[in-house]
Design an enzyme around this catalytic site. Structure first.
Site, short mmCIF file in Angstrom:
data_model
loop_
_atom_site.label_atom_id
_atom_site.label_comp_id
_atom_site.label_asym_id
_atom_site.label_seq_id
_atom_site.Cartn_x
_atom_site.Cartn_y
_atom_site.Cartn_z
N ASP A 122 -4.20 -10.08 -20.95
CA ASP A 122 -5.21 -9.16 -21.50
C ASP A 122 -4.70 -7.71 -21.48
OD1 ASP A 122 -5.30 -8.70 -18.75
OD2 ASP A 122 -7.48 -8.87 -18.59
N LYS A 166 4.86 -7.50 -23.63
CA LYS A 166 4.05 -8.69 -23.94
C LYS A 166 3.40 -8.53 -25.32
CE LYS A 166 3.27 -11.88 -21.75
NZ LYS A 166 3.98 -13.20 -21.58
N TYR A 200 5.40 -3.25 -19.15
CA TYR A 200 5.10 -4.70 -19.13
C TYR A 200 4.21 -5.07 -20.30
CZ TYR A 200 2.51 -8.96 -17.92
OH TYR A 200 1.91 -10.20 -17.97
P1 NAD Z 1 5.89 -15.30 -12.57
O1 NAD Z 1 6.62 -14.02 -12.50
O2 NAD Z 1 5.30 -15.88 -11.34
O3 NAD Z 1 6.85 -16.44 -13.18
C1 NAD Z 1 7.69 -16.20 -14.27
C2 NAD Z 1 8.66 -17.37 -14.37
O4 NAD Z 1 9.52 -17.13 -15.50
C3 NAD Z 1 9.57 -17.51 -13.15
O5 NAD Z 1 9.66 -18.86 -12.77
C4 NAD Z 1 10.92 -16.99 -13.63
O6 NAD Z 1 12.02 -17.60 -12.98
C5 NAD Z 1 10.85 -17.36 -15.11
N1 NAD Z 1 11.73 -16.51 -15.92
C6 NAD Z 1 11.77 -15.14 -15.93
N2 NAD Z 1 12.72 -14.71 -16.76
C7 NAD Z 1 13.26 -15.81 -17.35
C8 NAD Z 1 14.27 -16.03 -18.31
N3 NAD Z 1 14.94 -14.99 -18.85
N4 NAD Z 1 14.58 -17.28 -18.67
C9 NAD Z 1 13.93 -18.35 -18.12
N5 NAD Z 1 12.97 -18.21 -17.19
C10 NAD Z 1 12.63 -16.96 -16.81
O7 NAD Z 1 4.80 -15.09 -13.71
P2 NAD Z 1 3.32 -15.64 -13.81
O8 NAD Z 1 2.42 -14.71 -13.08
O9 NAD Z 1 3.31 -17.08 -13.49
O10 NAD Z 1 3.06 -15.43 -15.37
C11 NAD Z 1 3.42 -16.45 -16.30
C12 NAD Z 1 3.06 -15.99 -17.69
O11 NAD Z 1 1.66 -15.73 -17.78
C13 NAD Z 1 3.76 -14.68 -18.11
O12 NAD Z 1 4.10 -14.80 -19.47
C14 NAD Z 1 2.70 -13.61 -17.90
O13 NAD Z 1 2.88 -12.55 -18.79
C15 NAD Z 1 1.43 -14.39 -18.22
N6 NAD Z 1 0.21 -13.93 -17.53
C16 NAD Z 1 0.20 -13.72 -16.18
C17 NAD Z 1 -0.99 -13.32 -15.56
C18 NAD Z 1 -1.06 -13.13 -14.06
O14 NAD Z 1 -2.10 -12.69 -13.55
N7 NAD Z 1 -0.05 -13.46 -13.29
C19 NAD Z 1 -2.16 -13.12 -16.31
C20 NAD Z 1 -2.09 -13.34 -17.70
C21 NAD Z 1 -0.91 -13.75 -18.31
#
Ligand code: NAD
Ligand code: TYD
Length: 348
Positions: free
Chosen positions: A132, A160, A156
């Site tokens: 969001d 996105k 960030y």
């Molecule tokens: P996280 O940082 O916990 O996990 C990210 C994962 O991506 C890790 O396992 C990492 O090793 C992998 N990764 C990073 N760079 C990479 C690359 N170049 N190649 C392959 N793998 C790679 O993130 P999260 O909090 O689980 O978020 C996951 C997704 O959800 C993201 O796209 C984030 O933008 C989105 N998101 C997160 C939240 C939140 O509150 N955490 C909310 C909304 C959306």
């Protein structure tokens, strides 16, 4: 196999919950977890799935075009759920380029791999998981809708937003079948302890100071991670083609109130004097460009797909605290860098 789904970022926080849900719920799907295992990716998050026949892991960086193509070929990938990303706003402030590389270039690489491999695009779906934060910052009232104009404020969220635009551009230009969801802040087990809730739990346990940015007045809308995974399952299977779905917790909290709540609950769990942990709260310099408030209107996914959060905040925060208190080894492993040993032992 009915489908062969590539889930990127499956070793991370949200991805690991999505992978677990899909592997267990859909034994006829092949689930390929593609992750390069940055500091945020840890295969211990998925140790319970290792013996499952429909689960596979590929240690690949989404920046490596050839390796991506090989995975599409080797596993005859039919669909993608893309979660791999650099995900922490504070890191994006110190190293924006890393976010451009993974979140923008990496997403475009993945779009290219899908477009090239799926010669006939019919029957294939590219699902992009987003945030969001692309909508910017809200004042004290109002909500983000799917139609809210993009207005990202941090490196960030800018990265996105850019990746969301590329996904829509590939749908419009090449006819790629896509769907995007934009979710509010998640919390729950397996979140790396750099994000607010696990950081505060970790620091309270270790009698360390609890850094609250600015006055702690910023508001976030918190969703239990398993409810996000359920929403992703619904959007993947029943979401309208090329649509966007907002996902949120209907659960707004000021940061300072969350930190105080965690202090109170942890004092009870750890048998500390009431008020002991609150003494650890330290107001620190505000984050640069700190967004004031995020709040999602999740009416569309509720009306169209019947989704709403199933876990109350009271239940979710209790489960989360209990998980972190029980999983000291996990915390030790991810904070010391020892999580890489797990990969070496099991896959190396
Ligand atoms: P996280 O940082 O916990 O996990 C990210 C994962 O991506 C890790 O396992 C990492 O090793 C992998 N990764 C990073 N760079 C990479 C690359 N170049 N190649 C392959 N793998 C790679 O993130 P999260 O909090 O689980 O978020 C996951 C997704 O959800 C993201 O796209 C984030 O933008 C989105 N998101 C997160 C939240 C939140 O509150 N955490 C909310 C909304 C959306
Ligand atoms: P965070 O968990 O980093 O998520 P995001 O920035 O994506 O919303 O931060 C949640 C809120 O908590 C945000 O307003 C920043 C604030 N915050 C602190 O006050 N102290 C901290 O140590 C951290 C990590 C975050």
């Amino acid at each position: 196999m009915e489908k062969s789904i590539l889930i990127t970022g499956g070793a991370g926080f949200i991805g690991s919950h999505v992978v677990r849900l899909f592997v267990n719920k859909y034994p006829d799907y092949r689930i390929v977890n593609l992750d390069c295992l940055t500091y945020a990716g840890n295969l211990e998050n998925l140790a319970d799935l290792e013996d499952k026949k429909n689960y596979h892991f590929a240690k690949v960086d989404i920046l490596e075009e050839m390796a991506l193509e090989k995975v599409f070929n080797d596993y005859q990938i039919t669909d993608v759920i893309h979660l791999a990303a650099e995900s922490h706003v504070d890191r994006s402030i110190t190293d924006p380029l890393a976010f451009v590389k993974t979140n923008v270039l990496g997403t475009v690489n993945l779009l290219n791999a899908a477009k090239t491999f799926w010669k006939n695009l019919e029957g294939h779906l590219f699902y992009h998981v987003s945030t969001d934060e692309v909508y910017g910052s809200l004042p004290e009232d109002g909500y983000f809708l799917e139609t809210t104009p993009y207005d990202p404020q941090s490196p960030y969220s800018a990265s996105k937003a850019s990746s969301d635009h590329f996904v829509r551009a590939y749908a419009n230009t090449y006819g790629l079948r896509t769907v995007i969801s934009n979710c509010s802040n998640n919390y729950g087990p397996n979140q790396f302890p750099e994000k607010l809730i696990p950081l505060v739990i970790h620091n309270i346990k270790n009698h360390k100071s609890l850094p609250v940015y600015g006055k702690g007045e910023n508001v976030r809308d918190w969703l239990y991670v398993e409810d996000h995974a359920v929403a992703i399952d619904l959007v993947f299977h029943r979401g309208k083609l090329n649509h966007t779905y907002n996902i949120g917790g209907f659960n707004e909290w000021k940061n300072i109130d969350i930190v105080k709540l965690l202090c109170k609950l942890m004092d009870q769990k750890l048998n500390r004097e009431p008020g002991a942990s609150e003494k650890l709260i330290t107001f620190v310099k505000d984050r640069a460009g700190h967004d004031l408030r995020y709040a999602i209107d999740a009416g569309k996914i509720h009306k169209e797909l019947g989704w709403k959060p199933s876990v109350t905040f009271e239940q979710g925060i209790e489960k989360t605290i209990d998980w972190y208190l029980k999983n000291e080894d996990w915390l030790e492993s991810v904070t010391s860098g020892d999580y890489q040993k797990y990969y070496q032992q099991h896959y190396g």
